[in-house]
Design a protein around this motif. Structure first.
Motif, short mmCIF file in Angstrom:
data_model
loop_
_atom_site.label_atom_id
_atom_site.label_comp_id
_atom_site.label_asym_id
_atom_site.label_seq_id
_atom_site.Cartn_x
_atom_site.Cartn_y
_atom_site.Cartn_z
N LYS A 2 1.22 -1.41 -0.06
CA LYS A 2 0.29 -0.34 0.38
C LYS A 2 0.84 0.75 0.04
O LYS A 2 1.49 1.34 0.99
CB LYS A 2 -1.02 -0.68 1.26
CG LYS A 2 -1.38 1.07 0.71
CD LYS A 2 -2.73 1.38 2.66
CE LYS A 2 -3.78 0.34 2.95
NZ LYS A 2 -4.62 -0.01 3.76
N LEU A 20 -0.10 1.45 -10.62
CA LEU A 20 0.32 0.72 -8.88
C LEU A 20 -0.97 -0.31 -8.70
O LEU A 20 -1.36 -1.19 -8.92
CB LEU A 20 1.04 1.44 -8.32
CG LEU A 20 2.01 2.68 -8.24
CD1 LEU A 20 1.61 3.49 -6.95
CD2 LEU A 20 3.01 1.50 -8.35
N GLU A 25 -1.80 -3.32 -6.86
CA GLU A 25 -1.48 -2.99 -5.53
C GLU A 25 -2.54 -1.54 -4.99
O GLU A 25 -3.48 -1.74 -5.68
CB GLU A 25 -0.52 -2.04 -5.48
CG GLU A 25 1.10 -2.73 -6.25
CD GLU A 25 2.29 -1.90 -6.18
OE1 GLU A 25 2.59 -1.10 -5.32
OE2 GLU A 25 3.55 -2.42 -6.32
N GLY A 48 -6.43 -3.03 -8.38
CA GLY A 48 -6.19 -2.82 -7.17
C GLY A 48 -7.02 -1.85 -6.56
O GLY A 48 -8.30 -1.85 -7.22
#
Length: 332
Positions: A2, A20, A25, A48
């Motif tokens: 994170k 990301l 993520e 994510g």
């Protein structure tokens, strides 16, 4: 993993969050400005998880709240005021309050809340007058000689960030970002001069004529490559060196970009301004800064830019078309 990203609503922050999230993520976006609806819609479709926390990087309480609530493992500091000379004259303290004070506040909050490490994104503007010489700018050997308050604030932020991180026992790395352009770039209210490629694109889409002060050659960095380079630095288990240039590693001329825009936008015209004419494209300075060397970055991370001029042109226009379609559907 994170990651909390300050300045997430800026175009580099949005590009980094998009990348990301596409990798599965978790990203916590921290910004005073809201995330654009188009970005939120895209983020929701990625594997994510994204959370947005509104706040000012000068507000230590808000930063502590965000980090205590979301518990990120790492921090990327992107929030900044990219100031022109008008803002330098009228809001000089605000530039340093955000660009230096905001960085220190974020690092302090991160240390207090157990964040493992910080990637501080600085700027190639710290090289300043050194970039007037025809030699590539190297992290180890090129002197820092910033010329404006923005560059001065970024150099100060680097030095202060390294000192505070050392005092708090927190691993910190600096990425000196080159001149970016591409998806999500917009007038955010804290970015006083848009990239020259975007200025030209806006004129082209309106069918206007661009007047360039000169044919500028620069190592323009497509923002998706910038995001990838930052992500590559984040992927390193341990940073071997304190500073890395984050740049394209190659140059091209604005005239090349103009010719591509001519092919896509038939009403667009461009030329160099005649003596006495006022250009309608701002090139930041009266010289083209030397390229930033990316040898250190490439050796450390394996980073390889994917977007040369042709690839950037293709991807950027595809993104614009896709964004326009989504905006049209949303308006119906």
């Amino acid at each position: 993993m994170k990651t909390l990203v300050t300045g997430c609503s800026g175009f580099v922050g949005l590009a980094l969050a998009e990348l990301l999230l596409s990798q599965g993520e978790e990203v916590v976006g921290f910004d005073l400005s809201p995330v654009p609806p188009a970005a939120l819609a895209l983020f929701s479709a990625l594997p994510g998880g994204f959370a947005y926390q509104q706040g000012d990087v000068r507000d230590a309480i808000a930063l502590h709240y965000a980090m205590h609530t979301h518990r990120p493992q790492q921090l990327v500091t992107l929030a900044a005021i990219t100031a022109d000379t008008r803002r330098e004259r009228e809001a000089s303290q605000a530039i340093f309050d955000v660009n230096v004070g905001g960085v220190l506040a974020a690092i302090g909050a991160a240390a207090d809340c157990g964040v493992a490490r910080v990637l501080h994104i600085s700027s190639g503007s710290v090289y300043g007058a050194t970039g007037r010489a025809p030699f590539s700018l190297d992290e180890a050997r090129s002197p820092l000689a910033p010329e404006g308050l923005y560059g001065l604030s970024k150099r100060t932020a680097e030095e202060a960030a390294l000192r505070l991180a050392s005092l708090r026992g927190m691993p910190l790395c600096i990425g000196r970002l080159g001149t970016c352009f591409g998806p999500w770039e917009a007038d955010s209210g804290v970015r006083d001069t848009l990239s020259a490629p975007l200025q030209l694109l806006q004129i082209a889409r309106q069918g206007g004529t661009a007047l360039l002060p000169r044919d500028s050659q620069r190592d323009w960095l497509y923002v998706r490559d910038a995001a990838q380079a930052i992500a590559d630095l984040l992927a390193q288990a341990r940073w071997q060196l304190p500073v890395y240039n984050v740049a394209a590693g190659f140059t091209w001329w604005l005239s090349q970009w103009c010719r591509r825009l001519e092919a896509r936008h038939p009403g667009f015209r461009w030329r160099l301004a005649e003596p006495g004419e006022v250009p309608n494209v701002d090139l930041y300075a009266d010289y083209d800064r030397a390229s930033l060397s990316v040898q250190r970055l490439c050796e450390a991370t394996g980073f390889v830019p994917r977007f040369d001029l042709a690839a950037a042109d293709q991807d950027f226009h595809q993104w614009l078309a896709c964004t326009a379609r989504h905006e049209h559907k949303g308006a119906q």
